[in-house]
Design a protein around this motif. Sequence first.
Motif, mmCIF file in Angstrom:
data_model
loop_
_atom_site.group_PDB
_atom_site.id
_atom_site.type_symbol
_atom_site.label_atom_id
_atom_site.label_comp_id
_atom_site.label_asym_id
_atom_site.label_seq_id
_atom_site.Cartn_x
_atom_site.Cartn_y
_atom_site.Cartn_z
ATOM 1 N N LEU A 168 2.991 22.907 32.779
ATOM 2 C CA LEU A 168 3.756 22.431 33.932
ATOM 3 C C LEU A 168 5.264 22.588 33.779
ATOM 4 O O LEU A 168 6.018 22.202 34.674
ATOM 5 N N VAL A 169 5.725 23.140 32.646
ATOM 6 C CA VAL A 169 7.166 23.106 32.346
ATOM 7 C C VAL A 169 8.010 23.894 33.337
ATOM 8 O O VAL A 169 9.198 23.605 33.512
ATOM 9 N N THR A 170 7.437 24.861 34.017
ATOM 10 C CA THR A 170 8.240 25.669 34.947
ATOM 11 C C THR A 170 8.301 25.085 36.346
ATOM 12 O O THR A 170 8.991 25.630 37.209
ATOM 13 N N LEU A 171 7.588 23.976 36.596
ATOM 14 C CA LEU A 171 7.580 23.385 37.935
ATOM 15 C C LEU A 171 8.790 22.472 38.118
ATOM 16 O O LEU A 171 9.071 21.626 37.270
ATOM 17 N N PRO A 172 9.529 22.630 39.213
ATOM 18 C CA PRO A 172 10.752 21.838 39.427
ATOM 19 C C PRO A 172 10.521 20.331 39.342
ATOM 20 O O PRO A 172 11.372 19.603 38.827
ATOM 21 N N ASP A 173 9.379 19.858 39.861
ATOM 22 C CA ASP A 173 9.114 18.417 39.846
ATOM 23 C C ASP A 173 9.042 17.852 38.440
ATOM 24 O O ASP A 173 9.231 16.636 38.235
ATOM 25 N N PHE A 174 8.758 18.702 37.456
ATOM 26 C CA PHE A 174 8.565 18.217 36.090
ATOM 27 C C PHE A 174 9.793 18.419 35.205
ATOM 28 O O PHE A 174 9.771 18.038 34.036
ATOM 29 N N GLU A 175 10.855 18.998 35.754
ATOM 30 C CA GLU A 175 12.058 19.222 34.942
ATOM 31 C C GLU A 175 12.605 17.932 34.335
ATOM 32 O O GLU A 175 12.966 17.907 33.150
ATOM 33 N N PRO A 176 12.709 16.828 35.098
ATOM 34 C CA PRO A 176 13.216 15.591 34.482
ATOM 35 C C PRO A 176 12.360 15.123 33.300
ATOM 36 O O PRO A 176 12.892 14.620 32.307
ATOM 37 N N LEU A 177 11.053 15.286 33.398
ATOM 38 C CA LEU A 177 10.174 14.854 32.323
ATOM 39 C C LEU A 177 10.315 15.762 31.110
ATOM 40 O O LEU A 177 10.323 15.284 29.962
ATOM 41 N N VAL A 178 10.438 17.055 31.338
ATOM 42 C CA VAL A 178 10.650 18.001 30.233
ATOM 43 C C VAL A 178 11.949 17.668 29.506
ATOM 44 O O VAL A 178 12.002 17.634 28.271
ATOM 45 N N GLU A 179 13.025 17.419 30.261
ATOM 46 C CA GLU A 179 14.315 17.045 29.670
ATOM 47 C C GLU A 179 14.182 15.760 28.853
ATOM 48 O O GLU A 179 14.694 15.666 27.727
ATOM 49 N N ALA A 180 13.502 14.757 29.438
ATOM 50 C CA ALA A 180 13.363 13.471 28.746
ATOM 51 C C ALA A 180 12.575 13.611 27.450
ATOM 52 O O ALA A 180 12.905 12.975 26.439
ATOM 53 N N LEU A 181 11.553 14.445 27.456
ATOM 54 C CA LEU A 181 10.771 14.660 26.235
ATOM 55 C C LEU A 181 11.596 15.377 25.166
ATOM 56 O O LEU A 181 11.564 15.006 23.985
ATOM 57 N N LEU A 182 12.332 16.403 25.577
ATOM 58 C CA LEU A 182 13.117 17.172 24.601
ATOM 59 C C LEU A 182 14.221 16.337 23.964
ATOM 60 O O LEU A 182 14.571 16.551 22.793
ATOM 61 N N THR A 183 14.795 15.411 24.721
ATOM 62 C CA THR A 183 15.896 14.596 24.184
ATOM 63 C C THR A 183 15.421 13.280 23.596
ATOM 64 O O THR A 183 16.231 12.481 23.127
ATOM 65 N N TYR A 184 14.107 13.038 23.628
ATOM 66 C CA TYR A 184 13.564 11.804 23.041
ATOM 67 C C TYR A 184 13.581 11.910 21.520
ATOM 68 O O TYR A 184 13.122 12.893 20.941
ATOM 69 N N HIS A 185 14.104 10.900 20.872
ATOM 70 C CA HIS A 185 14.106 10.843 19.409
ATOM 71 C C HIS A 185 13.582 9.479 18.992
ATOM 72 O O HIS A 185 14.254 8.464 19.145
#
Length: 493
Positions: free
Chosen positions: A131-148
């Motif tokens: 789902l990473v290329t779908l615009p609706d999921f961009e915020p979730l992808v960003e949040a996962l990548l920056t989660y530490h």
Amino acid sequence: MAQDSEDLVSDYQFWLQKLSVWEQASSKETQQDTCLYLSRFQEFLRRMYEILKEMGLLSYVLSAFRFDMKEVGLFTKSLGFEPIDYYPSLLKNMVLSLVSELRESHLNGLNTQSRMAPEHIMSLSQVCVPLVTLPDFEPLVEALLTYHGHEPQEVLSPEFFEAANEAFLSKKIILSTSSVVSLWFRHFPSLEKATLHLFEKLFSSKRNCLRGMECCIKESLLPQAACHPAIFRIVDEMFRSVLLETDGAPEVLAALQVFTLCLAEALEKENKQLKFALKTYFPYGAPSLTAALSQHPEAIPQGHRLQPLLHISQLLREAIEDSTHGSQRGPFESWFLFVHFGGWVDLAMEQLLRKEAEPPAGLLWLLVFYYSPQDGSQQRERSMVALKELLNRLLMLLGSGPLSAVDLQEAAESPSPPICAQLVRCLLLSLLLWTPEGHASAREAITRMVHTDAAAHEIVGFLDQTLFRSDHLCDEASRKLARELLQELQAQV
């Protein structure tokens, strides 16, 4: 929204009847009717696709979290909504809810009761892979990548990192710089792939100018990411490998030097010089040498450039002489460190062309080492003697009236023992471009130097580099001449 659903059902019945008629008849009237309604039918199919896509997505996401689409449908109907109308809002709200939960979990730190379980985050990252290329999921992808989190092991799946990296490199998703840096820092295979992707873009065309390289490198976000030493070391090792594989190809050297300039700019912008010592970026070089090279050459006033050049030459020479008794890795490491900062070579060439002084031995050594790092000390000493003789002949020609292209060519072919051909060409080109006396014969002399395609590409590279660094090397007349010569040569090769 319920009205929209009713309209869609009505349209569905209408098009079923139309398709039945079209299928059973092939008269002229049917063909005209098809042409008349075709655009409306395409719009209907597009609407159907969007709705089905939302239902594919929701079913997939909800099933991953053990929800039932039937239960969701019953719940939304009890609120007075048709499921078909509620799906887009449900999807958006679900993404926002997960993003909020991730951020709260990140802020809660060691408070384990308020944090998402690692296995839940791992599951979420796996769900997001397709789902990473779908615009609706961009915020979730960003949040996962920056989660530490505070877990000892990585909580995101490798497949998620790979999918996000591929989507970013292919420009199918827009990610913030911080999330891209976090991605590469947490998953080095993605960093390696991003670096190779950059190399392909930089070296796919032999005519890639340094300004183009600079834009390409900055756009890749690798200099910003390389502000962290661990990322820089991996990118730098890959540059090292390409340099060794190509035997120090000029375009690879140019790309490395432009990348280093972009890194220095990123470091200044981020103000990270004090955070990491230079030793962490260049662990194999002497700290004093690294500090000397990392100065901005163009910031040094015209009359004060000789001393820092001689200091760098002395430090390099000491590093190489010390290494001859130990590991053979030393001379190459010193050269590899030196070539990151190509601006010093340009300044050394500029200083040697000054007519009022005897050419300093330190500058001769610096240029011979840069262009022939594989030579031993005895060969280097012989090359220095030959370079000094050539330089004296060129300066004598420079001071004896109008320069002749034939005389320049004869002087360049006479050194004994022979010097590295690339060094000779660069010395001649510098004299032709950077001195007023050389301008008149520049075209004829360069025409005589262009014997092969390789020589032509090398001269194009030199002219392009001159323009790239021209602000501190030459005057407007020299820049104008370099631009004209570059355009003429590029039209030929």
